[in-house]
Design an enzyme around this catalytic site. Structure first.
Site, mmCIF file in Angstrom:
data_model
loop_
_atom_site.group_PDB
_atom_site.id
_atom_site.type_symbol
_atom_site.label_atom_id
_atom_site.label_comp_id
_atom_site.label_asym_id
_atom_site.label_seq_id
_atom_site.Cartn_x
_atom_site.Cartn_y
_atom_site.Cartn_z
ATOM 1 N N GLN A 11 -4.792 -1.867 9.917
ATOM 2 C CA GLN A 11 -4.416 -3.337 8.596
ATOM 3 C C GLN A 11 -4.811 -4.525 9.864
ATOM 4 O O GLN A 11 -4.577 -4.263 11.180
ATOM 5 C CB GLN A 11 -3.084 -2.931 8.999
ATOM 6 C CG GLN A 11 -2.754 -4.609 7.594
ATOM 7 C CD GLN A 11 -2.809 -4.768 6.497
ATOM 8 O OE1 GLN A 11 -3.031 -3.345 5.577
ATOM 9 N NE2 GLN A 11 -4.020 -5.758 5.968
ATOM 10 N N ASP A 70 -11.759 2.272 4.292
ATOM 11 C CA ASP A 70 -11.547 0.415 3.708
ATOM 12 C C ASP A 70 -12.893 0.190 3.228
ATOM 13 O O ASP A 70 -12.668 -0.608 3.538
ATOM 14 C CB ASP A 70 -10.704 0.089 4.891
ATOM 15 C CG ASP A 70 -9.070 -0.750 4.613
ATOM 16 O OD1 ASP A 70 -8.761 -0.689 3.443
ATOM 17 O OD2 ASP A 70 -8.796 -0.991 6.020
ATOM 18 N N LYS A 77 1.180 -1.177 -0.092
ATOM 19 C CA LYS A 77 0.007 -0.092 0.274
ATOM 20 C C LYS A 77 0.779 1.385 0.118
ATOM 21 O O LYS A 77 0.612 1.990 -1.247
ATOM 22 C CB LYS A 77 -0.940 -0.453 1.512
ATOM 23 C CG LYS A 77 -2.408 -1.554 0.872
ATOM 24 C CD LYS A 77 -2.653 -1.929 2.245
ATOM 25 C CE LYS A 77 -3.608 -2.737 2.276
ATOM 26 N NZ LYS A 77 -3.934 -3.000 2.972
#
Ligand code: NAP
Length: 293
Positions: free
Chosen positions: A96, A119, A52
Site C-alpha cells: 500500500q 497492482d 481490500k
C-alpha cells in the site's frame, strides 16, 4: 446526463468474481490468496487496505495483512517482499502506497515478482501493458476502462484529455486510451502541472479524465458540452459535519460540471470503488496464471 454508478458496477464485478471463485472451490481448485503490506499509520491507507481485505472475504479469497509501523526499515520491507515472492500459497500481493519517506518506493516496487504484482506497478507490467502484451493493468485505470465498457461509452476517434501524469494513474490511463482496442483508439493529450494552456486543452476533450488530486479543480468553464467526465481524484477535506471529521472530494466541481456532461462519475461512488474490484480481478487472474502462465 448519465451518472456512472461505480457502486453498482463494482458490486456486479465482485458478484461475477464470486461466482467464478465458488466454481473453482467446488471443483477442488486453489482458493485465490491476496496479501497486502501496510507500513505506517496513514489513515487513508488503513481505510483502503481494510476495504481490500473486506472485498477478499466477500468474494471468497484468502487474504493476509502484513503490518509494520512507520519506523520499519527499507531492508525489513524488502525482506517481507522476498518472503511473499517465495510463498507459493500467495498468488498476488500489494504494497500500500504511500510508504514512509525513508523508504525508496521504486526499489520496493521493483523487488516485487512481476507475476505477483497485482497492482500492476512493476516496470515489467507497465512495459508489457504499453506494448499491448498480457499484463496486470493497474487497478484504477483498469476500473475506469471497465466503467466505460459497461456504460457502452464510445471512445474510438475521440479526443481524450488526461490531467495528471502519475505512474500509477495518469500515465497508464493515457497509454490505455490510445491503444488499438476498446476502450481506446482515442487521440490522447496528457497534461500536468507544467501544461501552460490547460483550459484550452480540456475544452477540446470528448473524454476528460481528472487525476491531479486537487479538489474541485475542474470547473464548468473547462469542460465541453457533452463530454464524458471521469473523476479519479480522491482527497480527504476537513468537514466537521461528518462523523469521521472529513469528506471525500473529487477533482471535478460536480454540481457545476454535471449538467454539461454526457456521462460523469461522482465522488464518492465512482472510480474509487472500481479500484478495489479491479484488484480482485487481477488477483483471480494471478491465481489462474492467466497473465504469465
Ligand atoms: P500524484 O502522484 O500527486 O500526481 C498528480 C499529477 O497531477 C501530477 O502529474 C501533477 O503534475 C499533476 N498536477 C498537479 N497539479 C496540477 C495542475 N494544477 N494542473 C495540471 N496537472 C496538475 O497523484 P496520483 O497518485 O496520480 O493521484 C491523483 C488523484 O487520484 C489523487 O486525488 C488520488 O487520491 C486519486 N487516486 C484515486 C484512486 C481511486 O481509487 N479512485 C486511486 C489512486 C489515486 P506533475 O507531474 O507536473 O507534478
Amino acid at each position: 446526463m448519465t451518472l456512472i454508478d461505480g457502486k453498482l458496477i463494482s458490486k456486479q464485478v465482485k458478484e461475477e468474481l464470486k461466482i467464478e471463485v465458488d466454481k473453482i472451490i467446488a471443483e477442488g481448485g486453489k482458493i485465490p490468496h491476496l496479501a497486502a503490506v501496510l507500513v505506517g499509520d496513514n489513515g487513508a491507507s488503513e481505510t483502503y487496505v481494510a476495504s481490500k481485505i473486506r472485498s477478499c472475504e466477500q468474494i471468497g479469497f484468502k487474504s493476509t495483512l502484513v503490518r509494520r509501523d512507520a519506523n520499519a526499515t527499507e531492508e525489513e520491507v524488502l525482506e517481507i517482499i522476498d518472503e511473499l515472492n517465495k510463498d507459493e500459497d500467495i498468488d498476488g500481493f500489494i504494497v500500500q502506497l504511500p510508504l514512509p519517506d525513508h523508504i525508496n518506493v521504486d526499489k520496493v516496487i521493483e523487488a516485487i515478482d512481476p507475476k505477483k504484482d497485482v497492482d500492476g506497478f512493476h516496470p515489467i507490467n507497465i512495459g508489457r501493458m504499453a506494448k499491448g502484451l498480457p499484463a496486470y493493468v493497474s487497478a484504477t485505470p483498469y476500473g475506469v476502462l471497465e466503467l466505460m465498457k459497461r456504460y457502452d461509452i464510445e471512445t474510438s476517434g475521440k479526443h481524450c484529455v488526461v490531467v495528471g501524469r502519475s505512474q500509477i494513474v495518469g500515465l497508464p490511463m493515457s497509454i490505455l486510451m490510445q491503444r488499438n482496442a476498446y476502450p481506446g483508439n482515442c487521440t490522447v493529450t496528457l497534461t500536468h502541472s507544467r501544461t501552460k494552456n490547460l483550459k484550452e486543452i480540456t475544452l477540446q476533450a470528448d473524454i476528460l479524465v481528472a487525476a491531479l488530486g486537487k479538489p474541485e479543480f475542474i470547473t464548468e468553464d473547462m469542460v465541453k458540452e457533452g463530454a464524458v467526465v471521469i473523476d479519479i481524484g480522491l482527497t480527504r477535506v476537513k468537514d466537521d459535519s461528518k462523523k469521521s471529521g472529513f469528506a471525500l472530494k473529487g477533482d471535478v466541481k460536480f454540481d457545476e460540471v454535471s449538467p454539461k456532461a454526457s456521462f460523469i462519475t461522482p465522488v464518492p461512488g465512482g472510480v474509487g470503488l472500481m479500484t478495489v474490484a479491479s484488484l480482485m480481478h487481477n488477483t483471480l487472474l494471478a491465481s489462474k496464471g492467466e497473465i504469465y502462465g
